[in-house]
Design an enzyme around this catalytic site. Structure first.
Site, mmCIF file in Angstrom:
data_model
loop_
_atom_site.group_PDB
_atom_site.id
_atom_site.type_symbol
_atom_site.label_atom_id
_atom_site.label_comp_id
_atom_site.label_asym_id
_atom_site.label_seq_id
_atom_site.Cartn_x
_atom_site.Cartn_y
_atom_site.Cartn_z
ATOM 1 C CE LYS A 188 -1.888 2.765 2.804
ATOM 2 N NZ LYS A 188 -1.722 3.990 1.977
ATOM 3 C CD GLU A 263 12.985 3.860 8.752
ATOM 4 O OE1 GLU A 263 12.987 4.735 9.655
ATOM 5 O OE2 GLU A 263 13.010 4.113 7.555
ATOM 6 C CB CYS A 297 12.953 8.502 9.076
ATOM 7 S SG CYS A 297 14.029 7.607 7.959
ATOM 8 C CD GLU A 394 9.881 12.328 12.416
ATOM 9 O OE1 GLU A 394 8.770 11.771 12.473
ATOM 10 O OE2 GLU A 394 10.895 11.750 11.975
HETATM 11 P P1 NAI Z 1 1.568 7.981 8.505
HETATM 12 O O1 NAI Z 1 2.388 7.107 9.369
HETATM 13 O O2 NAI Z 1 0.168 8.237 8.918
HETATM 14 O O3 NAI Z 1 1.506 7.365 7.007
HETATM 15 C C1 NAI Z 1 2.438 6.460 6.480
HETATM 16 C C2 NAI Z 1 1.707 5.327 5.778
HETATM 17 O O4 NAI Z 1 0.856 4.656 6.701
HETATM 18 C C3 NAI Z 1 0.784 5.787 4.647
HETATM 19 O O5 NAI Z 1 0.815 4.832 3.614
HETATM 20 C C4 NAI Z 1 -0.570 5.809 5.310
HETATM 21 O O6 NAI Z 1 -1.645 5.668 4.399
HETATM 22 C C5 NAI Z 1 -0.472 4.614 6.219
HETATM 23 N N1 NAI Z 1 -1.403 4.649 7.371
HETATM 24 C C6 NAI Z 1 -1.869 5.732 8.048
HETATM 25 N N2 NAI Z 1 -2.708 5.354 9.035
HETATM 26 C C7 NAI Z 1 -2.774 3.996 8.991
HETATM 27 C C8 NAI Z 1 -3.486 3.016 9.741
HETATM 28 N N3 NAI Z 1 -4.308 3.353 10.739
HETATM 29 N N4 NAI Z 1 -3.330 1.705 9.420
HETATM 30 C C9 NAI Z 1 -2.504 1.352 8.426
HETATM 31 N N5 NAI Z 1 -1.823 2.228 7.660
HETATM 32 C C10 NAI Z 1 -1.940 3.540 7.944
HETATM 33 O O7 NAI Z 1 2.339 9.338 8.301
HETATM 34 P P2 NAI Z 1 1.756 10.727 7.708
HETATM 35 O O8 NAI Z 1 0.398 10.972 8.300
HETATM 36 O O9 NAI Z 1 1.890 10.698 6.235
HETATM 37 O O10 NAI Z 1 2.803 11.787 8.284
HETATM 38 C C11 NAI Z 1 2.715 12.223 9.632
HETATM 39 C C12 NAI Z 1 4.068 12.374 10.248
HETATM 40 O O11 NAI Z 1 4.710 11.111 10.324
HETATM 41 C C13 NAI Z 1 5.064 13.223 9.458
HETATM 42 O O12 NAI Z 1 4.895 14.582 9.700
HETATM 43 C C14 NAI Z 1 6.377 12.709 9.955
HETATM 44 O O13 NAI Z 1 6.699 13.322 11.189
HETATM 45 C C15 NAI Z 1 6.104 11.248 10.194
HETATM 46 N N6 NAI Z 1 6.562 10.418 9.064
HETATM 47 C C16 NAI Z 1 7.718 9.700 9.218
HETATM 48 C C17 NAI Z 1 8.210 8.975 8.158
HETATM 49 C C18 NAI Z 1 9.460 8.197 8.280
HETATM 50 O O14 NAI Z 1 10.110 7.922 7.286
HETATM 51 N N7 NAI Z 1 9.832 7.766 9.454
HETATM 52 C C19 NAI Z 1 7.564 8.973 6.843
HETATM 53 C C20 NAI Z 1 6.330 9.721 6.808
HETATM 54 C C21 NAI Z 1 5.890 10.415 7.879
#
Ligand code: NAI
Ligand code: MG
Length: 491
Positions: A188, A263, A297, A394
């Site tokens: 996904k 991660e 990250c 973050e």
């Molecule tokens: P997120 O963790 O919500 O999204 C990442 C992935 O998880 C997307 O594919 C999303 O559709 C999916 N997702 C979201 N909620 C889910 C659920 N309940 N069950 C299963 N899958 C789910 O991150 P988001 O909202 O895009 O960004 C929020 C913050 O997260 C950012 O501001 C940043 O601080 C952090 N982040 C960290 C990342 C990293 O590489 N460690 C990457 C992206 C965001």
């Protein structure tokens, strides 16, 4: 600000906007679609089929079939390697087009898509192609007249949920070890950036992956993502993204006792000692924080600078930050593009406001750049105290917090005072001090006199709340294999 020129090659071909399930491109069961946007112009690029639980059901069924009874099970390990090399070759052949599509959907500068993301993607697939026929067990001298051996078998169907900051690279990190190990996958992609994953799906079919081995279901986290996490037919779940999302996933994955790897984020310390090569450290601080608009990250978002060189260092750093070229991500000279979407843009601006409110000094930046697209001026805060929000949380944007320190003991303690533990970096000419810091910082990766040095062969992942497990390297194969012990009586 320059206007955004449409990418030539990427727009010349039609985008793949459907779901890939069982080797077929399909509309979603609900018929719903969602828009994906160019963050530099805020304009819609395409409507993409929106998968939800019903589509995940079909995708998991296809992946299960391909794993349990399809030809994939019987495909020779060496042929799995050959397929992956073929995919890498196809990606290389379409490098310009893929780089443009990534820049269009994500906003990252074309020079980064072309010279960083794509080469790392190709390298990752070639690295794991090499592992496919080298995943083997041991013979073990147990007590008694027995022949005991282990073998490593694919864990089964892998659900993979990825973020938007490195859309293609995250696919490579996930597919590489999973497909090398003989798993089938349901991916996904992030709702913000689904296009390159879909194009990689097309290339995977062209490479010859059998139907059902690779399934791709774009959609939202709370629907498609949650359905994948909860599905009993998924043996293993790999997720990259926010810690809070990981907590939701872990709770839900408990029902089926799925194997999980995470991660997650960081608030990584980048430590500059007075005895460092300061010019190199300035460049390292820039790269460590501003790469990819700060949406990493592993961003070095807490920059600890030793007292005696602090002011000099900040002057040199601020001059370089001010000189950064923002604008059209398709301009090869552009160094910083827009943030990925409005939500991230708003979040970052709110942190900048908090930084000011809590008494940090904004040396440069601190505001929106231009009036169209989600651009944020690269920002440096000094006089940052450890308990301020901008030093603890973050931000995931181009906002650097500079923190003054006096000595080694103090900086180690302060660097470790965080729930995160993804990476750390140290800049010094004293090799003993560098190793001492590497020894004592609680983080999954420590860079000495360098930053953001990634290689498919080097494991990556977090201590503490920055993750569970490791990606890349030989280690990542463990995520996608089960160990089987076979004991044979010899008389
Ligand atoms: P997120 O963790 O919500 O999204 C990442 C992935 O998880 C997307 O594919 C999303 O559709 C999916 N997702 C979201 N909620 C889910 C659920 N309940 N069950 C299963 N899958 C789910 O991150 P988001 O909202 O895009 O960004 C929020 C913050 O997260 C950012 O501001 C940043 O601080 C952090 N982040 C960290 C990342 C990293 O590489 N460690 C990457 C992206 C965001
Ligand atoms: Mg979210």
């Amino acid at each position: 600000m320059a206007t955004v020129t449409e990418p030539r090659r990427a727009t010349r071909r039609a985008f793949q906007t459907k779901l890939l399930i069982g080797g077929q491109w399909r509309d979603s069961v609900s018929g719903k679609t969602f828009g994906t946007f160019n963050p530099a112009t805020e304009e819609e690029i395409a409507q993409v089929a929106e998968g939800d639980a019903a589509d995940i059901e079909l995708a998991v069924k296809a992946a299960r079939k391909a794993f349990d009874s399809g030809p994939w099970r019987k495909t020779d390990a060496r042929d799995r390697g050959r397929l992956m090399n073929r995919l890498a070759d196809l990606i290389e052949k379409h490098l310009d087009e893929l780089a443009e599509l990534e820049t269009l959907d994500n906003g990252k500068p074309i020079s980064e898509s072309k010279n960083a993301d794509l080469p790392l993607v190709i390298d990752c697939f070639r690295y794991y192609a090499g592992w496919a026929d080298k995943i083997h067990g041991q013979t073990i001298p147990i007590r008694g007249n027995y022949f005991c051996y282990t073998k490593r078998e694919p864990v089964g169907v892998a659900g993979q949920i990825i973020p938007w900051n490195f859309p293609m690279l995250m696919v490579a990190w996930k597919w590489g070890p999973a497909l090398a190990a003989g798993c089938t996958v349901v991916l996904k992609p992030a709702e913000q950036t689904p296009l390159t994953a879909l194009r990689l799906g097309e290339l995977a079919l062209e490479a010859g992956y059998p139907e059902g081995v690779i399934n791709i279901v774009p959609g939202f986290g709370e629907t498609a993502g949650a359905a994948l996490v909860g599905h009993p037919g998924v043996d293993k779940l790999a997720f990259t993204g926010e810690g809070r999302t990981a907590q939701i996933i872990m709770r839900s994955a408990a029902d089926t006792l799925k194997r999980i790897t995470f991660e997650l984020g960081g608030k990584s310390p980048n430590i500059v000692f007075a005895d460092a090569d300061l010019d190199a450290a300035v460049d390292g601080a820039l790269l460590g924080l501003y790469l990819n608009q700060g949406q990493c990250c592993c961003a070095g978002s807490r920059l600890f600078v030793q007292e005696s060189v602090h002011d000099k260092f900040v002057d040199r750093l601020a001059a370089k930050v001010k000189a950064r070229r923002l604008g059209d991500p398709f301009d090869p000279a552009t160094e910083q593009g827009p943030q990925v979407d409005k939500a991230q843009f708003d979040k970052i601006l709110s942190y900048i406001a908090k930084g000011r409110d809590q008494g940090a000094k904004c040396v440069t930046g601190g505001e929106r750049f231009g009036d169209k697209g989600f651009f944020i001026a690269p920002t440096v805060f000094t006089d940052v105290k450890d308990d301020m929000a901008i030093a603890r949380e973050e931000i995931f944007g181009p906002v650097l917090s500079v923190i003054k320190f006096r000595d080694v003991e103090e900086v180690i303690e302060r660097a470790n005072t965080t729930d995160y533990g993804l990476v750390a970096a140290v800049w010094t000419r004293d090799i003993g001090k560098a190793h001492a810091i590497a020894d004592r910082i609680r983080a999954g990766t420590v860079w000495v006199n360098c930053y953001d040095v990634f290689d498919a062969a080097a494991p990556f992942g977090g201590f503490k709340r920055s993750g569970i497990g490791r990606e890349l390297g030989e280690k990542a194969l463990d995520n996608y294999t089960e160990l089987k012990t076979v004991t044979v009586a010899l008389d």
